[in-house]
Enzyme design. Structure first.
Site, short mmCIF file in Angstrom:
data_model
loop_
_atom_site.label_atom_id
_atom_site.label_comp_id
_atom_site.label_asym_id
_atom_site.label_seq_id
_atom_site.Cartn_x
_atom_site.Cartn_y
_atom_site.Cartn_z
CD GLU A 158 11.60 14.95 -45.55
OE1 GLU A 158 12.26 15.15 -46.34
OE2 GLU A 158 10.48 15.74 -45.43
CG ASP B 69 7.76 19.40 -46.94
OD1 ASP B 69 7.60 18.31 -46.42
OD2 ASP B 69 7.40 19.91 -47.96
CG ASP C 290 19.50 9.23 -36.12
OD1 ASP C 290 18.81 9.98 -36.37
OD2 ASP C 290 19.70 9.04 -34.74
CG HIS D 113 14.95 16.45 -43.03
ND1 HIS D 113 16.19 17.47 -43.34
CD2 HIS D 113 14.04 17.09 -43.95
CE1 HIS D 113 15.75 18.53 -43.96
NE2 HIS D 113 14.35 18.19 -44.24
O1 9MR Z 1 13.52 20.03 -45.85
C1 9MR Z 1 13.00 19.69 -47.20
C2 9MR Z 1 12.65 18.24 -47.65
O2 9MR Z 1 11.16 18.15 -46.91
C3 9MR Z 1 12.51 17.66 -48.92
O3 9MR Z 1 12.21 16.43 -48.86
C4 9MR Z 1 13.90 17.79 -49.32
C5 9MR Z 1 14.06 17.57 -50.88
O4 9MR Z 1 13.28 18.25 -51.56
O5 9MR Z 1 14.22 19.40 -49.39
C6 9MR Z 1 14.54 19.79 -47.93
O6 9MR Z 1 14.69 21.02 -47.98
C7 9MR Z 1 16.32 21.43 -48.16
C8 9MR Z 1 16.42 21.94 -49.60
O7 9MR Z 1 16.03 20.97 -50.48
C9 9MR Z 1 17.64 22.38 -49.82
N1 9MR Z 1 18.29 23.25 -48.79
C10 9MR Z 1 18.05 22.61 -47.37
C11 9MR Z 1 16.71 22.08 -47.05
C12 9MR Z 1 16.43 21.81 -45.70
O8 9MR Z 1 17.47 20.67 -45.47
O1 9MR Z 2 8.96 10.37 -51.06
C1 9MR Z 2 9.44 11.17 -52.16
C2 9MR Z 2 10.38 10.48 -53.02
O2 9MR Z 2 9.79 9.21 -53.75
C3 9MR Z 2 11.22 11.37 -54.14
O3 9MR Z 2 12.20 10.51 -54.64
C4 9MR Z 2 11.56 12.64 -53.66
C5 9MR Z 2 12.27 13.48 -54.45
O4 9MR Z 2 11.49 13.88 -55.41
O5 9MR Z 2 10.56 13.22 -52.85
C6 9MR Z 2 9.93 12.60 -51.76
O6 9MR Z 2 8.85 13.19 -51.24
C7 9MR Z 2 9.25 14.59 -50.46
C8 9MR Z 2 8.58 15.55 -51.13
O7 9MR Z 2 8.94 15.91 -52.43
C9 9MR Z 2 8.60 16.70 -50.51
N1 9MR Z 2 8.20 16.41 -48.73
C10 9MR Z 2 9.01 15.52 -48.14
C11 9MR Z 2 8.90 14.31 -48.96
C12 9MR Z 2 9.63 12.97 -48.35
O8 9MR Z 2 11.25 13.24 -48.41
#
Ligand code: 9MR
Ligand code: 9MR
Length: 565
Positions: free
Chosen positions: A541, A178, A532, A487
């Site tokens: 991600e 993100d 994947d 991701h």
């Molecule tokens: O793209 C988002 C990612 O960076 C975060 O780790 C993740 C969890 O917070 O959420 C992803 O965004 C998703 C959202 O939470 C739910 N709708 C779909 C989004 C894209 O896959």
């Molecule tokens: O790395 C983070 C992981 O430890 C947590 O369990 C998760 C859900 O809160 O979030 C991860 O961090 C995400 C962040 O919230 C949004 N940007 C993407 C990060 C990696 O997925």
């Protein structure tokens, strides 16, 4: 007769097991001194094997181990170990009675190539500047997110900066897949790169990453870390020293390129965790940047005073925990337990100032030290104390003891595990959990000189590059089976098939299988639950903190192997 038997066995094998021959190893390549193990299905247990060089001469022979279960994957494996083979070259591993062979590559430049790519990925993630072709090749892209008109969110409002005030907070790196920028995660990531520079100054100084700052007289690892540090500085409210927890839009944007993200960006509430993590990282950066005063005039001092005012804010606001406001949906990085952040900040401030006030706040009493991650940071303080053997000898001594306690527990897991790997937990970002374990081993080696810790650290790299039950090399572009659908918004939207190279995928985890749907995951074993696919943000991600631990592990080990501290 023997030939006939042999033919019958081969024919049976073809009929019974038509699938590809299962073997898992480091797919990118070993260092001469690496531990070298190829993992095999249990039917190969106790078999003779040999390695041949490219002339077909046998250079080493041995017997595979007995088979063992790995409870985390539900699989049983044995392995062929040939760590004594150290001469660089290309080899074939041949198993007695088997037609198939395994290619093995040993090259003294493997880890520098891999490690440099891991750090170069930060250049690719730079915010508020164009990523240029001369540095990024086909992954060049226009500037995304100027971040010069960032809105103060209601949760961040103060007398001097009421809700809706516009501030400028450009630069830094995108956090992950993100486009948010989060202080807590930035802190451990930036610290880890700074610590790499502090631990191996001569080695890191020689690294050239082909980034805009290359050749300015400072190490490129430091140059890249400073990109994010400078952004972090803008997240401190100059009126009181408090630090905003994050800068992001209200919700995640679609899977578009950075310059196509239409959403407004906000800074969201100050928190004590963010402010202490900021203080720790800024204090550390003072020590690492100071020798480069002519390249970065005034920056080291600026960082130290930012650290001190952040500490002062924290004293007045000792327990402001981040709470996601109702209208914000981006990453939380919310940490309910912040005594480790206090320890870390006090330690770094003490090491940079020598002041009694900070020294008194460094108390080992109530700390439980563990493998670091974004929410567990006290061990980062131990790392820094171990690098400074002068300032407070008794603290360094205590740090050594605490560090070895973690390392020895991990080492026992490493020794007994079927996959010869220390990891036993698979949280979101499990590959980084592993890389952080590898960092613990590197520190244990530096402390004791005992090479067993180096082997355990190297095994973490082996796993990361394919010696795991999934048979994936988790670093994009490095290996024969690597993630193609991480991701990541850029990788999804750039129209290029291959993802940006040098990104560590999060790795298997059961933590949030709902992202792609539980039924779509191949397994309910934690070490096998990986997809994947773009939908899998919980296992596929990428993130700056994950790449940071991997960078330290790979380049730190390379520095030790080359003995250039
Ligand atoms: O793209 C988002 C990612 O960076 C975060 O780790 C993740 C969890 O917070 O959420 C992803 O965004 C998703 C959202 O939470 C739910 N709708 C779909 C989004 C894209 O896959
Ligand atoms: O790395 C983070 C992981 O430890 C947590 O369990 C998760 C859900 O809160 O979030 C991860 O961090 C995400 C962040 O919230 C949004 N940007 C993407 C990060 C990696 O997925």
């Amino acid at each position: 007769m023997r030939t006939i038997n042999h033919i019958i066995i081969v024919l049976m094998a073809l009929v019974i097991i038509p699938s590809a021959w299962a073997q898992q190893q480091n797919q990118f390549g070993y260092m001469p001194k690496s531990v070298k193990r190829v993992f095999l299905t249990p039917d190969h247990a106790g078999q003779s094997f040999q390695l041949q060089n490219n002339k077909g001469d046998e250079v080493l022979s041995g017997t595979t181990t007995v088979a063992k279960d790995w409870p985390h994957s539900g699989t049983t494996v044995c392995y062929a170990e040939f760590s004594e083979l150290t001469a660089p070259g290309e080899y074939e591993l041949i198993l007695e009675g088997s037609k198939e062979t395994v290619s093995v590559s040993i090259n003294a430049d493997n880890y520098s190539e891999l490690g440099n790519a891991l750090v170069k990925s930060y250049y690719m993630a730079r915010v508020s500047e164009p990523v240029k072709e001369q540095y990024a090749g086909i992954y060049a892209r226009p500037l995304g997110h100027a971040d010069d008109k960032v809105i103060i969110h209601a949760s961040a409002a103060s007398k001097e900066r009421p809700e809706g005030t516009i501030i400028s907070s450009p630069g830094g790196w995108y956090d992950a897949g993100d486009y948010g920028k989060y202080i807590v995660n930035s802190a451990i990531s930036t610290y880890t790169l700074l610590h790499l520079c502090e631990s191996f100054p001569k080695y890191t100084q020689a690294i050239n990453l082909n980034i805009p700052e290359s050749g300015n007289g400072a190490s490129d690892v430091l140059n890249e870390a400073i990109i994010n540090l400078k952004w972090m500085l803008t997240m401190q409210d100059p009126n009181d020293g408090g630090v905003y927890h994050k800068l992001s839009s209200k919700r995640f944007c679609g899977m578009v390129m950075p310059h196509k993200d239409p959403l407004e960006r906000y800074v969201v509430m100050k928190s004590t965790a963010a402010t202490l993590d900021f203080a720790a990282t800024m204090a550390k950066s003072y020590r690492v940047i100071k020798p480069f005063e002519s390249v970065y005039p005034g920056l080291a001092d600026k960082c130290l005073s930012a650290a001190e005012s952040a500490w002062q804010w924290s004293l007045k606001n000792p327990a402001v925990l981040y709470k996601q406001p109702g209208d914000i949906q981006t990453g939380q990085y919310d940490d309910k337990k912040i005594d480790d952040e206090w320890f870390w900040a006090a330690t770094e401030l003490f090491l940079s100032t020598g002041q009694k006030e900070y020294r008194q706040a460094v108390s080992f009493e109530e700390q439980r030290f563990s493998v670091p991650q974004w929410a567990r940071v006290n061990t980062l303080g131990l790392y820094s104390l171990l690098n400074d053997t002068e300032k407070a000898k008794e603290l360094t001594k205590k740090s050594g003891k605490a560090l070895l306690k973690i390392a020895d527990k991990l080492y026992r897991d490493y020794e007994t595990s079927a996959y010869r790997i220390s990891i036993t937990k698979f949280p979101w970002g499990s590959n980084s959990e592993l890389a952080n374990e590898g960092m613990v081993f590197i520190h244990a080696y530096q402390l004791t000189g005992n090479e067993k810790y180096l082997h355990a650290a190297d095994a973490c790299i082996g796993y990361m590059l394919g010696a795991n039950p999934l048979g994936y090399s988790f670093v994009t572009g490095f290996g024969t089976k690597t993630p193609m659908h991480v991701h990541d918004r850029r990788c999804k939207a750039d129209g290029i098939e291959a993802p940006i190279p040098g990104l560590l995928a999060g790795g298997p985890s059961l933590q949030a299988q709902q992202d792609c749907g539980k039924d779509n995951y191949p397994s309910s074993y934690p070490a096998m639950s990986y997809l994947d696919e773009t939908c899998s943000y919980s296992t596929n991600e990428i993130a700056i903190n994950w790449n940071a631990s991997a960078s330290f592990l790979v380049l730190g080990l390379d520095a030790i192997y080359r003995s250039e501290k």
